[in-house]
Design a protein around this motif. Structure first.
Motif, PDB file in Angstrom:
ATOM      1  N   ASN A  13       3.025   0.360  -8.713  1.00 46.21           N
ATOM      2  CA  ASN A  13       4.270  -0.229  -7.888  1.00 46.21           C
ATOM      3  C   ASN A  13       3.749  -0.448  -6.733  1.00 46.21           C
ATOM      4  N   ILE A  14       2.230  -0.589  -6.105  1.00 46.05           N
ATOM      5  CA  ILE A  14       1.425  -1.685  -5.154  1.00 46.05           C
ATOM      6  C   ILE A  14       1.473  -3.061  -4.531  1.00 46.05           C
ATOM      7  N   GLY A  15       1.675  -3.599  -5.727  1.00 42.27           N
ATOM      8  CA  GLY A  15       0.855  -4.953  -6.110  1.00 42.27           C
ATOM      9  C   GLY A  15      -0.104  -5.116  -5.899  1.00 42.27           C
ATOM     10  N   VAL A  16      -1.667  -4.397  -6.121  1.00 44.14           N
ATOM     11  CA  VAL A  16      -3.065  -4.576  -6.779  1.00 44.14           C
ATOM     12  C   VAL A  16      -3.167  -3.739  -6.785  1.00 44.14           C
ATOM     13  N   GLN A  17      -4.693  -3.679  -7.478  1.00 44.74           N
ATOM     14  CA  GLN A  17      -5.576  -2.999  -7.897  1.00 44.74           C
ATOM     15  C   GLN A  17      -6.665  -2.545  -6.691  1.00 44.74           C
ATOM     16  N   LEU A  35      -5.062  -2.565   1.737  1.00 44.02           N
ATOM     17  CA  LEU A  35      -4.865  -1.706   2.997  1.00 44.02           C
ATOM     18  C   LEU A  35      -3.398  -1.365   3.052  1.00 44.02           C
ATOM     19  N   LEU A  36      -2.720  -1.698   2.775  1.00 35.15           N
ATOM     20  CA  LEU A  36      -0.734  -1.504   2.801  1.00 35.15           C
ATOM     21  C   LEU A  36      -0.787  -0.708   1.085  1.00 35.15           C
ATOM     22  N   PHE A  67       0.366   4.284  -2.029  1.00 39.03           N
ATOM     23  CA  PHE A  67       0.444   4.750  -3.268  1.00 39.03           C
ATOM     24  C   PHE A  67       0.900   5.731  -3.394  1.00 39.03           C
ATOM     25  N   ARG A  68       1.544   6.156  -4.585  1.00 36.17           N
ATOM     26  CA  ARG A  68       2.296   8.143  -4.441  1.00 36.17           C
ATOM     27  C   ARG A  68       2.590   8.018  -6.018  1.00 36.17           C
ATOM     28  N   HIS A  69       1.951   7.795  -7.079  1.00 34.15           N
ATOM     29  CA  HIS A  69       2.252   7.770  -8.178  1.00 34.15           C
ATOM     30  C   HIS A  69       0.890   8.617  -8.682  1.00 34.15           C
ATOM     31  N   ASP A  70       0.930  10.081  -8.248  1.00 34.23           N
ATOM     32  CA  ASP A  70       0.285  10.522  -8.907  1.00 34.23           C
ATOM     33  C   ASP A  70       0.164  11.865  -8.523  1.00 34.23           C
ATOM     34  N   ALA A  71       0.146  13.148  -9.665  1.00 36.40           N
ATOM     35  CA  ALA A  71       0.802  14.627  -9.528  1.00 36.40           C
ATOM     36  C   ALA A  71       0.721  15.250  -8.190  1.00 36.40           C
TER      37      ALA A  71
END
Length: 311
Positions: free
Chosen positions: A179-183, A196-197, A202-206
């Motif tokens: 969900n951040i549009g980049v790898q 950098l954005l 990014f917040r999809h982790d534990a």
């Protein structure tokens, strides 16, 4: 004897007048060059901005402890009534102490929004812009805010690319893509504005939003540090000009330049950081119609904030 003394002093007065004139011309030249650099920076960025910034109401109050306090907002859709504040920070500069502090308020913090009842704090921006968010922060945390600055996602990308054409060097701690549009891959690397954005969003982790807030604070310090590698007081006006079209703020340009100059010339440029809610002061809850929230101990957090901003 009196005539001789008079004749002896006359050349000194002439030299003093010449010195004052030269000083005045140097000052005028410096101001003119700074203004030219500022306007050049504005023109360089303005063509990339899609629309004029909205003028928001903001009835800010001065910090009672002598600092300059700024509400920093990252918005997912600047200018639209339905947009929520994706990032909420309070920056404080205290000229007497020479300190720079950054307080992050997690967007899921469950608060009273004046006139709207209980919601997540980031809803205040959608309901009433930065002024309602200012009132909400004052009512719930007793923080006075004098200024606001808002940057949307597109503005952030352009700003980073303009200010750091070679990218921002940062340590990416893990692979990120959801969900951040980049790898993003782990390791020390240079990130352009788009990547950098993605890193700061990014917040999809534990650890979810807690990890994101840490990355946002880390990125602010990295940006401040790396600015010093190419930025000097002489170049500051152009950088402020580059920033201006991308940032919606009620701060005067002269105040931005002053704080920037003080930061660049300071011996200690460390930025102290803090997160609300503090550890041990909240519970995860689910509220019908609202979703997952952080139910916090307000007294414990207000005490922590007072200690943070007054030490």
């Amino acid at each position: 004897m009196r005539d001789k003394r008079y004749q002896h002093k006359k050349p000194k007065r002439k030299k003093w007048k010449t010195f004052v004139l030269i000083l005045f011309l140097l000052l005028a030249g410096t101001l003119a060059y700074s203004y030219y650099q500022f306007k050049q920076g504005v023109a360089q960025s303005k063509e990339k901005v899609d629309s004029e910034a909205i003028e928001y109401e903001f009835n800010g109050d001065k910090d009672p402890y002598g600092g300059t306090s700024i509400l920093l907002l990252g918005s997912d859709s600047q200018g639209k009534e339905s947009s929520r504040a994706d990032t909420i920070m309070v920056a404080q500069y205290h000229p007497d102490r020479g300190t720079y502090k950054l307080l992050s308020i997690m967007r899921d913090t469950y608060v009273d929004i004046p006139g709207h009842g209980k919601h997540k704090i980031n809803a205040a921006f959608a309901l009433g812009g930065p002024e309602l968010l200012r009132q909400t922060i004052k009512e719930n945390f007793d923080i006075d805010l004098q200024y606001y600055s808002i940057i949307d996602f597109e503005g952030f990308i352009h700003l980073i690319d303009e200010a750091f054409p070679k990218g921002v060097e940062i340590e990416v701690e893990k692979a990120m893509s959801a969900n951040i549009g980049v790898q993003l891959e782990p390791g020390l690397q240079r990130l352009d504005g788009e990547h950098l954005l993605g890193y700061v969003r990014f917040r999809h982790d534990a650890i979810g939003d807690f990890g994101r807030v840490e990355r946002q604070q880390k990125t602010m310090q990295v940006l401040a540090d790396q600015m010093m590698s190419f930025q000097t007081v002489a170049k500051l006006p152009k950088l402020v000009g580059v920033m201006t079209p991308f940032v919606n703020t009620n701060m005067a340009t002269k105040d931005i330049l002053y704080i920037g100059k003080e930061f660049i010339s300071a011996k200690n440029r460390d930025i102290e950081t803090m997160r609300i809610p503090v550890d041990g002061s909240y519970q995860d809850k689910r509220i019908s119609g609202v979703g997952s929230v952080l139910a916090i101990d307000f007294e414990k957090n207000k005490q922590a904030i007072r200690e943070f901003f007054t030490k």
